[in-house]
Design an enzyme around this catalytic site. Structure first.
Site, PDB file in Angstrom:
ATOM      1  N   CYS A 164       0.790  -1.237   0.000  1.00 24.85           N
ATOM      2  CA  CYS A 164       0.000   0.000   0.000  1.00 24.85           C
ATOM      3  C   CYS A 164       0.818   1.282   0.000  1.00 24.85           C
ATOM      4  O   CYS A 164       0.254   2.368   0.008  1.00 24.85           O
ATOM      5  CB  CYS A 164      -1.000  -0.046   1.138  1.00 24.85           C
ATOM      6  SG  CYS A 164      -2.097  -1.477   0.912  1.00 24.85           S
ATOM      7  N   HIS A 295      -1.549   8.837   5.274  1.00 26.94           N
ATOM      8  CA  HIS A 295      -1.930   7.483   4.850  1.00 26.94           C
ATOM      9  C   HIS A 295      -3.379   7.266   5.292  1.00 26.94           C
ATOM     10  O   HIS A 295      -4.190   6.771   4.527  1.00 26.94           O
ATOM     11  CB  HIS A 295      -0.977   6.456   5.453  1.00 26.94           C
ATOM     12  CG  HIS A 295      -1.172   5.072   4.940  1.00 26.94           C
ATOM     13  ND1 HIS A 295      -1.050   4.755   3.612  1.00 26.94           N
ATOM     14  CD2 HIS A 295      -1.518   3.912   5.572  1.00 26.94           C
ATOM     15  CE1 HIS A 295      -1.296   3.460   3.442  1.00 26.94           C
ATOM     16  NE2 HIS A 295      -1.593   2.933   4.603  1.00 26.94           N
ATOM     17  N   HIS A 330      -9.608   3.016   0.249  1.00 26.88           N
ATOM     18  CA  HIS A 330      -8.204   2.621   0.209  1.00 26.88           C
ATOM     19  C   HIS A 330      -7.949   1.922  -1.123  1.00 26.88           C
ATOM     20  O   HIS A 330      -8.347   0.780  -1.322  1.00 26.88           O
ATOM     21  CB  HIS A 330      -7.881   1.699   1.377  1.00 26.88           C
ATOM     22  CG  HIS A 330      -6.412   1.471   1.569  1.00 26.88           C
ATOM     23  ND1 HIS A 330      -5.474   1.733   0.580  1.00 26.88           N
ATOM     24  CD2 HIS A 330      -5.704   1.028   2.637  1.00 26.88           C
ATOM     25  CE1 HIS A 330      -4.270   1.442   1.030  1.00 26.88           C
ATOM     26  NE2 HIS A 330      -4.373   1.021   2.276  1.00 26.88           N
TER      27      HIS A 330
END
Lengths: 408, 337
Positions: A164, A295, A330
């Site tokens: 990620c 994030h 996400h």
């Protein structure tokens, strides 16, 4: 001899809140939400699944040189985002064909929908029913190789699969190649599709939000899985100036490190160290950072750990911090690439993208998360955080482009 | 002058490689490696074989790096070439969500195995290495691309030493997938399971820690060949790499080709003959003949064989193309031995 300065000259983005750059920018300013009931992956056995999906996507608008049915969904996304970034940079296909242009694409799950389909075949007809075309389509390097093939590029073609934070890794690597003089122009970014594997995994870890993603909120319940792609055209300043390209922003540098501590749980001190490494490599002090694109997954652990790390480096007085994952979910390996595009837009258009769905402050999290509404703000330098399973931290730094030498 | 050198090499390979007689036969050559037997039961309950192969093979290099690690763990990192992580763990996880009454029967402890950077992340935990940690996917060229990426990081001083190479497991899922792909291409071939890693660093780091230089990487380049069956892109990359290494063709003592597929071997041979002519003095090594097709680990084994074959001051030329068009060229010269 000083290294070449590297600038951003083209942007291409696909997301649940906008499938072109203008729509994406407007959505960031308005605070749109991309969450809907999932329909783009196999959700059998799960009830009322929400995800941030790209519902209407026509690959034939972007793919000219490869039969579309030979490409997985993620490769279609990476070609589409590259196509838009190249056009936005004022380049056309014949300008770049046969050039040594590197392609660096980050990803978490590669061609995840092809792998999902192999699993389904296995469950229904046995493992010997695998299909060769599907197996070939499932190879992760297709994400970069498909772009190189579609545009006829000869430069290195790497898919960086550091989960990620992979988008930031890919941008960082392209930055290094340009600074080293290996190329004048590079395509870089990240890309992922929604898939059953990732939804199931986060679901079993208990980190999927049932309705909405609420980063930094006291009652946050987790993340929403999303999909998309972000591709940036990076260019040496000399190349951009020589062809009179518009310059969005400058890439100042980036930092990498590894927690080496836990596969899944983030580590506050290690994240703080990564921020310090990024600042050092970009040759800036924390006080000069105007915006942090977090994030910010919306999980209890991430947001608390990330806030703590930011407060550690910024002496409890950080600039505004927001999470665009509240809007577009996400997007895994695409996340830090799309967030980099958000940083570049925030610098170019001088605004802070919001953290939507914010209701109640959490005292363990950062104090200003740009709650619910975007704000006008003077942004010279933006920091883009990316963290991943495996403790793979990667942080990129962007600055407003000025004619003068970068401020030391 | 600073140069990029190899100061450690380790591998895990099958005991023997099958030789194929019949046409259209696909075979699989696995290692004897057993994760829990080799690494112990602690911390390995959920570890898949791909990660075990990385952790153990990197561990074999760590004996040379332990004092450096104790001083500067954040300056040592890992760069692994892996075409798609553990395809077996990834596909099996999804399969488990479909094979039972409810998707909730899948074991969440196996979820971290389904990210492609699992082996690199777990190896960092196991060996306490906090420097840059990356996983590079470039098909069969993955380990070549990983080494190139590692050198790019070293040249920008992001780390002092990087452990880089490739890993490939042969498990139920990718055996089934590779079989279908080879059948579609109508080729007889051997796929091999393997793990191979190098300690790569600037020569001043090697001196500082009093390690032996096994070889110098004088130049490395990777690229993409959109015209799969022609050698021109590879030939151009060879010229560029020879020129940046400042090596003439008469200086080449060893030529090494990947040979992973009949089609790609033809391209590699054509590029080598374009450079050296149809008859040349240099010794020819063929990584496929030696190791089978080790996919993500293929070029790392190729480099390992070259490191073992070249004498001091001898130069070797490594060339490779993968089935998708990824190409790589390296010039390596012999080290202290």
């Amino acid at each position: 001899m000083s290294d070449e300065r590297v600038v951003v000259t083209g942007l291409g983005v696909l997301s649940s809140i906008g499938t072109n750059l203008d729509d994406f920018k407007e959505a960031l300013i308005k605070g749109d939400c991309g969450a809907q009931f999932a329909s783009m992956f196999n959700t059998e056995g799960f009830d009322s699944v929400k995800a941030c999906e790209i519902k209407a996507f026509d690959p034939t608008l972007y793919v000219e040189n490869i039969p579309v049915d030979m490409l997985g969904r993620s490769s279609q996304f990476s070609i589409a985002a590259a196509h838009m970034a190249i056009a936005d940079a004022g380049l056309n296909r014949s300008d770049i064909k046969s050039k040594k242009i590197p392609v660096c694409i980050g990803t978490t799950d590669g061609e995840s929908q092809s792998l999902d389909k192999l699993a389904k075949l296995w469950a229904t007809s046995g493992i010997n029913s695998f299909d060769a075309d599907l197996a070939e389509k499932s190879v992760a390097s297709n994400l970069s190789n498909s772009v190189s093939r579609e545009f006829g590029l000869h430069g290195e073609s790497v898919t960086i699969s550091t989960a990620c934070s992979a988008g930031n890794y890919a941008i960082g690597h392209a930055f290094d190649l340009l600074q080293a003089g290996d190329a004048d122009i590079a395509l870089c970014g990240g890309c992922d599709s929604v898939c059953r594997k990732t939804y199931s995994g986060f679901s079993r870890l208990g980190t999927i939000a049932p309705e909405k993603c609420q980063p930094f909120d006291l009652h946050r319940k987790g993340l929403l899985t999303g999909e998309g792609a972000g591709v940036l055209v990076l260019e040496t300043l000399a190349s951009a100036q020589a062809r009179g390209a518009k310059i969005y922003a400058e890439v100042l540098g980036y930092g990498l490190n590894c927690d080496a501590n836990h596969m899944v749980a983030p580590n506050m001190d290690s994240v703080a160290n990564c921020i310090r490494i990024a600042h050092k490599n970009a040759n800036i002090e924390p006080e000069s950072v105007d915006y942090i694109c977090a994030h910010g997954t919306g999980t209890v652990a991430n947001d608390e750990t990330e806030s703590g790390a930011i407060n550690q480096v910024y002496n409890n007085n950080p600039p505004p911090v927001s999470s665009i994952k509240s809007m577009l979910g996400h997007t895994m390996g695409a996340a830090s690439a799309i967030a980099s595009i958000a940083c570049v837009l925030s610098i170019k258009h001088q605004f802070l993208p919001p953290t939507i769905n914010h209701e109640v402050d959490d005292e363990k999290c950062i104090s200003d998360c740009v709650a619910n509404r975007s704000r006008k703000h003077k942004i010279n330098i933006a920091q883009n955080n990316g963290f991943a399973f495996g403790g793979n931290n990667a942080i990129t730094m962007y600055g407003a482009y000025t004619d003068e030498e970068a401020v030391a | 002058m600073k140069s990029i050198v190899i100061s450690g090499y380790s591998n895990i390979i099958p005991d023997s490689i099958f030789k194929i007689d019949s046409e259209r036969d696909v075979q699989f050559s696995t290692t004897q490696f057993d994760t829990r037997e080799v690494l112990g039961k602690k911390g390995t309950r959920s570890m898949d074989k791909l990660t075990g192969l990385a952790v153990h093979c990197i561990g074999k290099i760590m004996s040379k790096l332990s004092s450096q690690r104790d001083q500067e763990a954040d300056r040592i990192g890992i760069v692994i070439g892996s075409a798609q992580g553990s395809m077996d763990s990834i596909t099996r996880f999804t399969y488990e969500t479909l094979a039972h009454e409810s998707p909730d029967y899948v074991n969440p402890a196996l979820f971290p195995n389904t990210v492609m950077n699992c082996a690199a992340g777990q190896s960092a935990i196991w060996h306490e290495l906090k420097g840059p940690n990356a996983t590079i996917s470039s098909g069969e060229l993955s380990s070549f691309a990983a080494i190139k990426y590692a050198i790019s990081l070293l040249n920008k001083n992001y780390a002092d030493t990087l452990i880089s190479g490739g890993i490939e497991e042969l498990a139920e899922v990718n055996i089934a997938a590779n079989k279908k792909i080879a059948e579609k291409l109508s080729v007889s071939t051997v796929f091999s399971e393997a793990s191979a890693f190098f300690a790569i660093e600037h020569s001043d780091t090697t001196k500082k820690y009093q390690r032996e230089i096994l070889a110098e990487i004088k130049a490395i380049n990777i690229g993409f060949n959109p015209a799969l069956n022609t050698h021109h892109a590879l030939s151009e990359l060879i010229d560029q790499t020879m020129s940046s290494a400042n090596v003439e063709k008469s200086d080449i003592a060893v030529v090494s080709i990947g040979g992973a597929w009949p089609q790609t071997r033809q391209v590699e041979i054509a590029a080598v003959e374009n450079l050296l002519g149809a008859v040349y003095k240099a010794k020819l090594l063929d990584a496929y003949q030696e190791n089978g097709n080790a996919v993500s680990c293929h070029n790392a084994l190729q480099l390992g064989s070259v490191v073992n074959a070249i004498g001091p001051n001898e130069n070797a030329l490594l060339v490779a193309q993968d089935i998708k068009g990824n190409i790589g060229v390296m010039i390596v010269s012999g080290g202290d031995r």
